[in-house]
Design a protein around this motif. Sequence first.
Motif, PDB file in Angstrom:
ATOM      1  N   VAL A  45       0.820  -1.210   0.000  1.00  8.80           N
ATOM      2  CA  VAL A  45       0.000   0.000   0.000  1.00  8.80           C
ATOM      3  C   VAL A  45       0.863   1.273   0.000  1.00  8.80           C
ATOM      4  O   VAL A  45       0.656   2.151  -0.862  1.00  8.80           O
ATOM      5  N   PRO A  46       1.867   1.388   0.908  1.00  9.89           N
ATOM      6  CA  PRO A  46       2.686   2.611   0.812  1.00  9.89           C
ATOM      7  C   PRO A  46       3.366   2.775  -0.547  1.00  9.89           C
ATOM      8  O   PRO A  46       3.451   3.902  -1.069  1.00  9.89           O
ATOM      9  N   ILE A  47       3.791   1.683  -1.151  1.00 11.41           N
ATOM     10  CA  ILE A  47       4.447   1.826  -2.462  1.00 11.41           C
ATOM     11  C   ILE A  47       3.420   2.285  -3.505  1.00 11.41           C
ATOM     12  O   ILE A  47       3.680   3.197  -4.300  1.00 11.41           O
ATOM     13  N   ALA A  48       2.233   1.655  -3.480  1.00 13.51           N
ATOM     14  CA  ALA A  48       1.211   2.059  -4.465  1.00 13.51           C
ATOM     15  C   ALA A  48       0.856   3.533  -4.274  1.00 13.51           C
ATOM     16  O   ALA A  48       0.684   4.282  -5.247  1.00 13.51           O
ATOM     17  N   GLN A  49       0.789   3.967  -3.010  1.00 11.99           N
ATOM     18  CA  GLN A  49       0.467   5.383  -2.765  1.00 11.99           C
ATOM     19  C   GLN A  49       1.577   6.290  -3.298  1.00 11.99           C
ATOM     20  O   GLN A  49       1.305   7.344  -3.888  1.00 11.99           O
ATOM     21  N   LEU A  60      -7.735 -13.208   5.457  1.00 15.38           N
ATOM     22  CA  LEU A  60      -8.775 -12.515   4.684  1.00 15.38           C
ATOM     23  C   LEU A  60      -8.817 -11.022   5.008  1.00 15.38           C
ATOM     24  O   LEU A  60      -8.891 -10.173   4.110  1.00 15.38           O
ATOM     25  N   ALA A  61      -8.726 -10.695   6.302  1.00 18.20           N
ATOM     26  CA  ALA A  61      -8.857  -9.282   6.684  1.00 18.20           C
ATOM     27  C   ALA A  61      -7.731  -8.456   6.058  1.00 18.20           C
ATOM     28  O   ALA A  61      -7.980  -7.380   5.476  1.00 18.20           O
ATOM     29  N   SER A  62      -6.491  -8.946   6.135  1.00 14.96           N
ATOM     30  CA  SER A  62      -5.387  -8.147   5.595  1.00 14.96           C
ATOM     31  C   SER A  62      -5.453  -8.097   4.063  1.00 14.96           C
ATOM     32  O   SER A  62      -5.140  -7.080   3.453  1.00 14.96           O
ATOM     33  N   ALA A  63      -5.905  -9.182   3.428  1.00 12.19           N
ATOM     34  CA  ALA A  63      -6.020  -9.171   1.960  1.00 12.19           C
ATOM     35  C   ALA A  63      -7.077  -8.169   1.524  1.00 12.19           C
ATOM     36  O   ALA A  63      -6.891  -7.416   0.561  1.00 12.19           O
ATOM     37  N   ARG A  64      -8.194  -8.154   2.261  1.00 12.56           N
ATOM     38  CA  ARG A  64      -9.257  -7.194   1.924  1.00 12.56           C
ATOM     39  C   ARG A  64      -8.750  -5.767   2.058  1.00 12.56           C
ATOM     40  O   ARG A  64      -9.008  -4.901   1.217  1.00 12.56           O
ATOM     41  N   ALA A  65      -8.021  -5.518   3.145  1.00 13.59           N
ATOM     42  CA  ALA A  65      -7.519  -4.162   3.383  1.00 13.59           C
ATOM     43  C   ALA A  65      -6.562  -3.764   2.256  1.00 13.59           C
ATOM     44  O   ALA A  65      -6.621  -2.638   1.741  1.00 13.59           O
ATOM     45  N   ILE A  66      -5.701  -4.682   1.847  1.00 15.51           N
ATOM     46  CA  ILE A  66      -4.755  -4.362   0.758  1.00 15.51           C
ATOM     47  C   ILE A  66      -5.518  -4.108  -0.529  1.00 15.51           C
ATOM     48  O   ILE A  66      -5.302  -3.105  -1.216  1.00 15.51           O
ATOM     49  N   ASN A  67      -6.440  -5.008  -0.881  1.00 18.20           N
ATOM     50  CA  ASN A  67      -7.185  -4.838  -2.132  1.00 18.20           C
ATOM     51  C   ASN A  67      -7.943  -3.514  -2.150  1.00 18.20           C
ATOM     52  O   ASN A  67      -7.970  -2.809  -3.161  1.00 18.20           O
ATOM     53  N   ALA A  68      -8.546  -3.177  -1.000  1.00 15.48           N
ATOM     54  CA  ALA A  68      -9.332  -1.940  -0.961  1.00 15.48           C
ATOM     55  C   ALA A  68      -8.415  -0.724  -1.119  1.00 15.48           C
ATOM     56  O   ALA A  68      -8.718   0.214  -1.863  1.00 15.48           O
TER      57      ALA A  68
END
Length: 478
Positions: free
Chosen positions: A117-121, A145-153
Amino acid sequence: MHEQLVLFGATGDLAAGQVVPALANLLRDRLLPANFRIHAVGKTRFESDAAFHQWLSERIARRAGDACDADALRELLARTTYTSVDLSQPETLAATLKVDPRGGVLSYLAVPPDLFVPIAQGLKLAGLLEEPSRLMLEKPIGSDLASARAINAAIATCVPEARVFRLDHYLGKATVQNLLALRFGNTLLEAVWSRRWIERVDLLVAETAGVDGREQYYSRYGALRDMVQNHMLQMLCLIAMEPPAAMDADTVRDQKLMVLRALRPFTTAMAPGESVRGVYQAGVVGAQPVGGFNQLEGQSVETFVALRAHIDNWRWAGVPFNLVHGKRLATRSTQIVVTFKPVSHWLFEKPNRQQAAPNRLLVRLQPEENIELQLMSSLAGPEWGAMELQSLPLNLSVAPTRRRRIAYERLFLDALNGRHALFVRDDEVEAAWKWIDSIADAWRGADCALQPYPAGSWGPQTAMPFLPSAISGVAHAK
Ligand code: BG6
């Protein structure tokens, strides 16, 4: 085709072992654009690009050896610059990267998932995720699942799904893709591809290598999250999915998703009978004495996992899918074995019904890639009573006219060209994690202990019924 690759994790194991050698091979075969360039990015500091080139060449020579063409590597490095930066700070990253976004770039993140996420930002701030730029993420996407959802979002706020490529290198293996050709290009196979004719399906990924050097990562993931969540479930999807109406990426991925959603969640009650988790101890692998797995303190992850998966739908009801993966096993062997049911009435004396081998489709990915269909056949004996049947392999492999491409070559070409079919969609990743979480929860709830096995064995004794019969010696199908 994109002409620029921004390679994050350029000093990591994957870059030296797979990614850069794959790109060098593509360059040698003139499959990359004439102006192809790499912007390598990592945390480590080097005095100059030349120092990075030298360091990477030495590392590749150790890791990839002959798999990397030396001349092509030199040419590729001449097109490669290196930037050192703190990857966890989007603003710093955006200010430091000197990449021209015109024409679009492919950014590939071969880094731990907490940096996605920081890299994508940072890339977004730098204008490097605008159309037609693309983002490619290495597995694993999160750790549950929770961390994957957070990353995808969070990724979705930086770049639309249509330009995201989640890489699972098993999908780049020729033999894995061949599963689709075999299933949907042949009347004979698809006609018997269901619970009516199939007894069981085995997926085995046995490795002789240990965790050595990857303890930090592995102690958080273990065998279930490292291999089953991604590579093994992707293979299972290709074996079990319904025929797609077309071969475009989303139609195929919709069908894979249906399989993941039909996987029966594990419960505390079923975990002890339907799974085994093990951890290797000191032993001998290929005549070499090796030590046991050193868990990081406070962790207790498995290096071996055996699961009996059930797909609750019309096609597969009642057919067990046995998934087995382990580190430091007796030999390196990756195979898919589809065992068919016995004929309804056995007519022969030699062998008798109990000794007759079932028909099997055997898809080997390691150590060699090949496919065979095992059928019963016989040479006529000198007299009627002498007829003896034996299981004979029908070789279905296409002999490569040239060296086999390593999986990453194919996947890079597809990502640079914007082709999605061999990449995993956000909802697939989440459905896979949902099932994996059910297993992790069931193990916790049922207090499933780690069973020790000596390095160089086939895993804990209790896992024998989960292994393909050629390995366990247990004749499964009668
Ligand atoms: C990686 C896993 O994704 O796949 C490793 O992190 C594993 O633990 C590797 O060894 C196996 O890949 P292959 O292509 O060598 O079977």
